[in-house]
Design an enzyme around this catalytic site. Structure first.
Site, PDB file in Angstrom:
ATOM      1  N   SER A 132      -2.195   0.365 -10.586  1.00 53.79           N
ATOM      2  CA  SER A 132      -1.729   1.256  -9.520  1.00 53.79           C
ATOM      3  C   SER A 132      -0.240   1.490  -9.631  1.00 53.79           C
ATOM      4  CB  SER A 132      -2.033   0.587  -8.184  1.00 53.79           C
ATOM      5  OG  SER A 132      -1.360   1.245  -7.142  1.00 53.79           O
ATOM      6  N   TYR A 156      -1.578  -7.261  -2.552  1.00 52.58           N
ATOM      7  CA  TYR A 156      -2.461  -6.345  -3.298  1.00 52.58           C
ATOM      8  C   TYR A 156      -1.766  -5.872  -4.577  1.00 52.58           C
ATOM      9  CZ  TYR A 156      -4.123  -1.751  -4.690  1.00 52.58           C
ATOM     10  OH  TYR A 156      -4.518  -0.681  -5.437  1.00 52.58           O
ATOM     11  N   LYS A 160      -2.390  -6.553  -8.875  1.00 49.85           N
ATOM     12  CA  LYS A 160      -2.438  -5.559  -9.961  1.00 49.85           C
ATOM     13  C   LYS A 160      -1.474  -5.966 -11.086  1.00 49.85           C
ATOM     14  CE  LYS A 160      -5.441  -2.688  -8.194  1.00 49.85           C
ATOM     15  NZ  LYS A 160      -6.765  -2.568  -8.810  1.00 49.85           N
TER      16      LYS A 160
HETATM   17  N1  UFG Z   1       0.253   8.498   5.807  1.00 50.16           N
HETATM   18  C1  UFG Z   1       0.362   8.978   7.097  1.00 50.16           C
HETATM   19  N2  UFG Z   1      -0.649   8.739   7.962  1.00 50.16           N
HETATM   20  C2  UFG Z   1      -1.764   8.030   7.628  1.00 50.16           C
HETATM   21  C3  UFG Z   1      -1.873   7.529   6.306  1.00 50.16           C
HETATM   22  C4  UFG Z   1      -0.834   7.778   5.426  1.00 50.16           C
HETATM   23  O1  UFG Z   1       1.356   9.626   7.447  1.00 50.16           O
HETATM   24  O2  UFG Z   1      -2.649   7.830   8.486  1.00 50.16           O
HETATM   25  C5  UFG Z   1       1.326   8.786   4.835  1.00 50.16           C
HETATM   26  C6  UFG Z   1       2.005   7.559   4.272  1.00 50.16           C
HETATM   27  O3  UFG Z   1       3.055   7.135   5.113  1.00 50.16           O
HETATM   28  C7  UFG Z   1       2.465   8.067   2.910  1.00 50.16           C
HETATM   29  C8  UFG Z   1       1.378   9.067   2.519  1.00 50.16           C
HETATM   30  O4  UFG Z   1       0.732   9.436   3.731  1.00 50.16           O
HETATM   31  O5  UFG Z   1       3.675   8.769   3.032  1.00 50.16           O
HETATM   32  C9  UFG Z   1       0.340   8.501   1.569  1.00 50.16           C
HETATM   33  O6  UFG Z   1      -0.196   7.296   2.119  1.00 50.16           O
HETATM   34  P1  UFG Z   1      -1.535   6.625   1.566  1.00 50.16           P
HETATM   35  O7  UFG Z   1      -1.825   5.442   2.426  1.00 50.16           O
HETATM   36  O8  UFG Z   1      -2.589   7.646   1.402  1.00 50.16           O
HETATM   37  O9  UFG Z   1      -1.122   6.187   0.108  1.00 50.16           O
HETATM   38  P2  UFG Z   1       0.027   5.179  -0.377  1.00 50.16           P
HETATM   39  O10 UFG Z   1       0.949   5.986  -1.214  1.00 50.16           O
HETATM   40  O11 UFG Z   1       0.601   4.377   0.685  1.00 50.16           O
HETATM   41  O12 UFG Z   1      -0.841   4.135  -1.188  1.00 50.16           O
HETATM   42  C10 UFG Z   1      -1.625   4.514  -2.249  1.00 50.16           C
HETATM   43  C11 UFG Z   1      -2.870   3.645  -2.363  1.00 50.16           C
HETATM   44  C12 UFG Z   1      -2.495   2.246  -2.698  1.00 50.16           C
HETATM   45  C13 UFG Z   1      -1.612   2.215  -3.878  1.00 50.16           C
HETATM   46  C14 UFG Z   1      -0.426   3.120  -3.683  1.00 50.16           C
HETATM   47  C15 UFG Z   1       0.376   3.228  -4.919  1.00 50.16           C
HETATM   48  O13 UFG Z   1      -3.581   3.634  -1.164  1.00 50.16           O
HETATM   49  O14 UFG Z   1      -3.665   1.524  -2.985  1.00 50.16           O
HETATM   50  O15 UFG Z   1      -0.859   4.420  -3.366  1.00 50.16           O
HETATM   51  O16 UFG Z   1       1.599   3.846  -4.675  1.00 50.16           O
HETATM   52  F1  UFG Z   1      -1.185   0.973  -4.093  1.00 50.16           F
END
Ligand code: UFG
Length: 347
Positions: A132, A156, A160
């Site tokens: 990831s 997590y 990885k």
């Molecule tokens: N976000 C919101 N509201 C939500 C969920 C997310 O505003 O309800 C925002 C987050 O703050 C972020 C973006 O949307 O700015 C993306 O968030 P995600 O949770 O979809 O994804 P992440 O980038 O946090 O995490 C993902 C995967 C992880 C992985 C990571 C690697 O879920 O498993 O990318 O960068 F580790």
């Protein structure tokens, strides 16, 4: 003739990414043995896979960390005459990993170790691992390439990194081993048929499944975690990648590795190379679904970075892969899956 992987173990093959990987493998005429315990996946996914891509697929319903299952797994991998594996089994919720680190280390690292023992016993020494972009720390310049500084910020992410390192140690130990750590950016979307897709347990942690559940009426509104980041519209920017592009990347990586003469472990990003903000993602989903997506601005979420997107050139150089699908495709396909299956596979 170029050698290709033919008999492939897919650990976690019933899950969101795994199911799309299996469809690609079967579509390319490869034989697949799925190992899955359905802890965060559904047997119905397997039925749908077999309809989408008829071919040779077997299922071994076993838990990679249950000691009582280990011998079965070792025998099944041998009997299947596996030549390679794609490892996607494991737990993946960042917040949960902070609350239950031991379970995360035990499950994710334990699963990888069992799979490696089974591969060793079957003399199958080529493996593609589902890593990831979370392994990159917060100190990198965008776009982030594979030489970026690593430093996970939660258990997590550390699992990885550990597994990446285990594969590097293994490859250094004996020349027969070859591995690619695929560092996924943000996988979203679904198979264009609308038959398989992401079906999270409980409240989705990630942006796309949350937006999709708001659009379909399962949740009232989205919380946007922060609108005061130093980004073009103040919301977080990520590199969303269509899960079918991602799945194709696994097959390309595996075939590259299989034909490659040198041993060793290689880290490879899978992303589009472009960032999309939360507000842009909401707007794109709204256009694709023709549904309103009510939202509120909420505080920043712990551990989030402002912006991260991939330098995805290495995957192109090594195995001629690039992401083809646009954010519109991702939203349209994600919506088709969600609207056809409002309650996921439970329908
Ligand atoms: N976000 C919101 N509201 C939500 C969920 C997310 O505003 O309800 C925002 C987050 O703050 C972020 C973006 O949307 O700015 C993306 O968030 P995600 O949770 O979809 O994804 P992440 O980038 O946090 O995490 C993902 C995967 C992880 C992985 C990571 C690697 O879920 O498993 O990318 O960068 F580790």
């Amino acid at each position: 003739m170029v050698k290709k992987a033919q008999k492939i173990i897919v650990a976690g093959g019933a899950g969101y990414i795994g199911s799309h990987v299996v469809v690609e493998l079967l579509g390319a005429g490869r034989d697949v043995l799925i190992i899955d315990n359905f802890s965060n996946s559904h047997p119905e996914a397997i039925n749908r896979i077999t309809k989408l891509a008829p071919g040779n697929v077997e299922l071994l319903e076993r838990d990679l960390i249950n000691p009582a299952h280990k011998n079965d797994i070792i025998s099944a991998v041998k009997d299947f005459d596996a030549d390679s594996a794609i490892h996607l089994a494991g737990l993946k919720a960042v917040g949960e990993s902070v609350a239950e680190p031991v379970r995360y280390y035990e499950t994710n690292i334990g699963s990888a170790l069992t799979l490696l023992s089974a591969l060793e016993a079957a003399d199958a020494n080529t493996i593609v691992f589902s890593s990831s972009a979370t392994v990159y720390g917060e100190l990198n310049q965008n776009p982030v390439d594979e030489t970026g500084l690593t430093g996970a910020t939660n258990p997590y992410g550390r699992t990885k990194l550990f597994i990446e390192d285990i594969l590097k140690d293994l490859c250094a130990s004996a020349p027969k081993w070859k591995a690619i750590n695929l560092r996924y950016f943000n996988p979203v979307g679904a198979h264009p048929s609308g038959q398989i897709g992401e079906d999270p347990n409980g409240v989705p942690n990630n942006l796309f499944p949350f937006i999709a559940q708001v659009a379909v009426g399962r949740r009232e509104k989205l919380s946007i975690f922060g609108d005061d980041y130093d980004t073009r519209d103040g919301t977080g920017v990520r590199d969303y990648i269509h899960v079918v592009d991602l799945a194709r990347g696994h097959l390309a990586a595996l075939d590259y590795l299989f034909a490659r003469e040198e041993n060793g472990a290689i880290d490879v990003n899978l992303g589009t190379g472009a960032g999309v903000s939360v507000l842009e993602a909401v707007a794109a989903f709204k256009r694709a679904s023709n549904k309103d997506i009510p939202y509120q601005i909420a505080p920043r979420r712990d551990g989030d970075v402002a912006e991260i997107y991939a330098d995805a050139r290495l995957a192109n150089e090594l195995f001629n892969w690039r992401a083809d699908k646009t954010i519109e495709d991702m939203c349209a396909d994600h919506w088709r899956w969600q609207s056809n299956n409002p309650n996921g596979y439970k329908d």
